[in-house]
Enzyme design. Sequence first.
Site, PDB file in Angstrom:
ATOM      1  N   ASN A 240      17.059  71.289  46.974  1.00  0.00           N
ATOM      2  CA  ASN A 240      18.294  71.462  46.192  1.00  0.00           C
ATOM      3  C   ASN A 240      17.976  71.289  44.707  1.00  0.00           C
ATOM      4  O   ASN A 240      16.817  71.097  44.333  1.00  0.00           O
ATOM      5  CB  ASN A 240      19.374  70.486  46.674  1.00  0.00           C
ATOM      6  CG  ASN A 240      18.939  69.043  46.519  1.00  0.00           C
ATOM      7  OD1 ASN A 240      18.745  68.557  45.422  1.00  0.00           O
ATOM      8  ND2 ASN A 240      18.751  68.373  47.650  1.00  0.00           N
TER       9      ASN A 240
ATOM     10  N   ASP B  85      21.275  67.455  54.287  1.00  0.00           N
ATOM     11  CA  ASP B  85      22.034  67.098  55.484  1.00  0.00           C
ATOM     12  C   ASP B  85      21.364  67.645  56.747  1.00  0.00           C
ATOM     13  O   ASP B  85      21.595  67.149  57.839  1.00  0.00           O
ATOM     14  CB  ASP B  85      23.462  67.638  55.378  1.00  0.00           C
ATOM     15  CG  ASP B  85      24.282  66.817  54.389  1.00  0.00           C
ATOM     16  OD1 ASP B  85      24.106  65.586  54.356  1.00  0.00           O
ATOM     17  OD2 ASP B  85      25.070  67.410  53.625  1.00  0.00           O
TER      18      ASP B  85
ATOM     19  N   LYS C 297       1.537  78.841  57.811  1.00  0.00           N
ATOM     20  CA  LYS C 297       2.449  79.667  57.011  1.00  0.00           C
ATOM     21  C   LYS C 297       3.041  80.776  57.901  1.00  0.00           C
ATOM     22  O   LYS C 297       2.295  81.493  58.572  1.00  0.00           O
ATOM     23  CB  LYS C 297       1.675  80.273  55.843  1.00  0.00           C
ATOM     24  CG  LYS C 297       2.537  81.057  54.903  1.00  0.00           C
ATOM     25  CD  LYS C 297       1.709  81.655  53.780  1.00  0.00           C
ATOM     26  CE  LYS C 297       2.556  82.625  52.988  1.00  0.00           C
ATOM     27  NZ  LYS C 297       1.743  83.460  52.117  1.00  0.00           N
TER      28      LYS C 297
ATOM     29  N   PHE D 208      27.162  58.461  45.545  1.00  0.00           N
ATOM     30  CA  PHE D 208      27.610  59.575  44.706  1.00  0.00           C
ATOM     31  C   PHE D 208      28.184  60.620  45.651  1.00  0.00           C
ATOM     32  O   PHE D 208      27.769  60.706  46.807  1.00  0.00           O
ATOM     33  CB  PHE D 208      26.436  60.194  43.940  1.00  0.00           C
ATOM     34  CG  PHE D 208      26.143  59.528  42.631  1.00  0.00           C
ATOM     35  CD1 PHE D 208      25.642  58.244  42.578  1.00  0.00           C
ATOM     36  CD2 PHE D 208      26.371  60.205  41.434  1.00  0.00           C
ATOM     37  CE1 PHE D 208      25.361  57.632  41.370  1.00  0.00           C
ATOM     38  CE2 PHE D 208      26.099  59.617  40.216  1.00  0.00           C
ATOM     39  CZ  PHE D 208      25.598  58.324  40.170  1.00  0.00           C
TER      40      PHE D 208
ATOM     41  N   LYS E 183      34.333  60.122  51.755  1.00  0.00           N
ATOM     42  CA  LYS E 183      32.974  59.558  51.860  1.00  0.00           C
ATOM     43  C   LYS E 183      32.978  58.059  51.560  1.00  0.00           C
ATOM     44  O   LYS E 183      32.251  57.286  52.184  1.00  0.00           O
ATOM     45  CB  LYS E 183      32.015  60.287  50.900  1.00  0.00           C
ATOM     46  CG  LYS E 183      31.681  61.693  51.396  1.00  0.00           C
ATOM     47  CD  LYS E 183      30.863  62.505  50.413  1.00  0.00           C
ATOM     48  CE  LYS E 183      30.678  63.925  50.944  1.00  0.00           C
ATOM     49  NZ  LYS E 183      30.064  64.849  50.009  1.00  0.00           N
TER      50      LYS E 183
ATOM     51  N   LYS F  57      31.622  55.867  54.637  1.00  0.00           N
ATOM     52  CA  LYS F  57      30.312  55.240  54.454  1.00  0.00           C
ATOM     53  C   LYS F  57      30.430  53.763  54.052  1.00  0.00           C
ATOM     54  O   LYS F  57      29.440  53.131  53.695  1.00  0.00           O
ATOM     55  CB  LYS F  57      29.495  56.029  53.428  1.00  0.00           C
ATOM     56  CG  LYS F  57      29.330  57.514  53.852  1.00  0.00           C
ATOM     57  CD  LYS F  57      28.334  58.286  53.024  1.00  0.00           C
ATOM     58  CE  LYS F  57      28.346  59.764  53.423  1.00  0.00           C
ATOM     59  NZ  LYS F  57      27.106  60.464  53.184  1.00  0.00           N
TER      60      LYS F  57
HETATM   61  O1  PMT Z   1      19.307  64.586  39.834  1.00  0.00           O
HETATM   62  P1  PMT Z   1      20.199  65.215  38.780  1.00  0.00           P
HETATM   63  O2  PMT Z   1      19.755  66.604  38.418  1.00  0.00           O
HETATM   64  O3  PMT Z   1      20.391  64.327  37.597  1.00  0.00           O
HETATM   65  O4  PMT Z   1      21.651  65.418  39.438  1.00  0.00           O
HETATM   66  C1  PMT Z   1      22.429  64.309  39.756  1.00  0.00           C
HETATM   67  C2  PMT Z   1      23.199  64.505  41.095  1.00  0.00           C
HETATM   68  C3  PMT Z   1      24.162  65.661  40.951  1.00  0.00           C
HETATM   69  C4  PMT Z   1      22.218  64.804  42.238  1.00  0.00           C
HETATM   70  C5  PMT Z   1      23.938  63.163  41.379  1.00  0.00           C
HETATM   71  O5  PMT Z   1      24.777  62.864  40.323  1.00  0.00           O
HETATM   72  C6  PMT Z   1      24.747  63.224  42.663  1.00  0.00           C
HETATM   73  O6  PMT Z   1      25.881  63.651  42.700  1.00  0.00           O
HETATM   74  N1  PMT Z   1      24.121  62.767  43.783  1.00  0.00           N
HETATM   75  C7  PMT Z   1      24.666  62.843  45.137  1.00  0.00           C
HETATM   76  C8  PMT Z   1      24.247  64.129  45.763  1.00  0.00           C
HETATM   77  C9  PMT Z   1      24.682  64.243  47.208  1.00  0.00           C
HETATM   78  O7  PMT Z   1      23.863  64.415  48.063  1.00  0.00           O
HETATM   79  O8  PMT Z   1      25.947  64.098  47.437  1.00  0.00           O
HETATM   80  P2  PMT Z   1      26.636  64.171  48.923  1.00  0.00           P
HETATM   81  O9  PMT Z   1      28.067  64.259  48.629  1.00  0.00           O
HETATM   82  O10 PMT Z   1      26.000  65.237  49.728  1.00  0.00           O
HETATM   83  O11 PMT Z   1      26.290  62.786  49.603  1.00  0.00           O
HETATM   84  C10 PMT Z   1      27.117  61.637  49.470  1.00  0.00           C
HETATM   85  C11 PMT Z   1      26.277  60.382  49.420  1.00  0.00           C
HETATM   86  O12 PMT Z   1      25.609  60.185  50.672  1.00  0.00           O
HETATM   87  C12 PMT Z   1      25.194  60.392  48.350  1.00  0.00           C
HETATM   88  O13 PMT Z   1      25.145  59.123  47.765  1.00  0.00           O
HETATM   89  C13 PMT Z   1      23.929  60.730  49.132  1.00  0.00           C
HETATM   90  O14 PMT Z   1      22.778  60.119  48.521  1.00  0.00           O
HETATM   91  C14 PMT Z   1      24.212  60.109  50.486  1.00  0.00           C
HETATM   92  N2  PMT Z   1      23.590  60.834  51.629  1.00  0.00           N
HETATM   93  C15 PMT Z   1      23.927  62.124  51.900  1.00  0.00           C
HETATM   94  C16 PMT Z   1      23.375  62.760  52.988  1.00  0.00           C
HETATM   95  C17 PMT Z   1      22.467  62.071  53.794  1.00  0.00           C
HETATM   96  N3  PMT Z   1      21.915  62.664  54.847  1.00  0.00           N
HETATM   97  N4  PMT Z   1      22.148  60.813  53.507  1.00  0.00           N
HETATM   98  C18 PMT Z   1      22.702  60.174  52.453  1.00  0.00           C
HETATM   99  O15 PMT Z   1      22.389  59.005  52.186  1.00  0.00           O
END
Ligand code: PMT
Length: 402
Positions: free
Chosen positions: A208, A277, A287, A321, A335, A339
């Site tokens: 990503n 995810d 490959k 986040f 979330k 969580k």
């Molecule tokens: O790295 P940069 O370029 O500075 O960009 C910053 C950012 C946009 C990545 C950051 O600010 C941000 O928003 N991070 C969260 C990205 C994310 O995966 O969001 P989500 O809504 O999919 O996940 C929610 C939360 O669960 C996040 O804290 C994530 O770390 C966590 N998660 C998600 C999926 C997973 N399988 N395990 C997790 O722990």
Amino acid sequence: MGPKKVLVGVTGGIAAYKAADLVSRLVKQGIQVQVIMTENAARFISPLTFEALSGRPVWLDEFSTAGGLSVPHVQLAGEADLFVIVPATANTVAKLAWGMADNLLSAVALVYNKTLLIAPAMNTNMYHHPALQENLKILKSRGVCVIEPDSGRLACGATGPGKLAPVEEIVALVQWHLFQPKKLLGKKVVVTAGGTRENIDPVRYIGNRSSGKMGFALAQAAWLRGAEVVLIAGPVGLTPPSQVAFYPVESAREMREVVLQHYDEAHIVVKAAAVADYRVVDPGTQKIKKREQDLELVLTKNPDILRELGEKKRHQVLVGFAAETEELLDNAQEKLVKKNLDLIVANDVTRQDAGFNVDTNEVTLLFPDGRQELLPLMSKEALAHRIFEVIESLPRFQRFND
Ligand code: PMT
């Protein structure tokens, strides 16, 4: 409160030119820099360089009346919040250890009674000499912060310790000493950053757009606020702050493993990483060859690391986040609850000036009691400090100090 004032002392070694870079970086951070040079330092680099970079006259001579101070060694020492000597030669180290005051720089050091940092740089044999080591020991015992030199090829041709520590490290230590209050002292903070990668085959992956900037800014902010920091990051093109424990990982499952290793001792966990995810069920071991027909990849769910942390939560403050392209606040709220978080930072990643791979961010903070706080657009560094300010004000964090 005006700008922080830093005295930079430059002594006569070949690394004196690196002090120019230090002065430039400190000035760019809004710090007011006053340079003092020894006579020998001025043989290596012109005082004019420092005057241009600091925007202030350079002090060389105790008896000069040009700077308009009547008792320079006392007045210069009195004004500064921090004094850093870069490079510190063996001669100056000895003068500081033995309380000599035969030039302006050593006289100021003798008057100065706040934070003193020295970055020694010299020939390896000089550095290893018992006299020099004894002197450094004396200075450390008096609370002087000695920024240990690096090892490498030195200007004299020798190889070994004696090379000035990297300027970035010196800047970071100056920042650390200037930053107050240290509300995270004694606390362990785990930060995740960057995006994970899930292999399709040995040369391709699902990834990503996360650059790691947000997470790295959080790690740096936590460190400046006094924490012991563990930074766990997917592949990014950033240099981790040298004072944090850095764990590079690739996949979501690798990230989960390292996060769990540190979870029990963590006081605060901030998950800024963009975790995949899904992963490929059966990634190719070689490959994958191009064929006539389409290629279908079967994906399976990755562990949700943050959700697992929420389920296991005991004393920890847990911050997530939410990167959203629609229904920002509703999705973030979901979330936060699912969580079991103490705070979620809602990030609209459709914007050009916020979210992925930019230096700024604009977010809304959501709390379990239903409160929401929309923050203005700001640098990721400023946002990182704001997030920790909020964490420090949470009742759950304040229990650590009861
Ligand atoms: O790295 P940069 O370029 O500075 O960009 C910053 C950012 C946009 C990545 C950051 O600010 C941000 O928003 N991070 C969260 C990205 C994310 O995966 O969001 P989500 O809504 O999919 O996940 C929610 C939360 O669960 C996040 O804290 C994530 O770390 C966590 N998660 C998600 C999926 C997973 N399988 N395990 C997790 O722990």
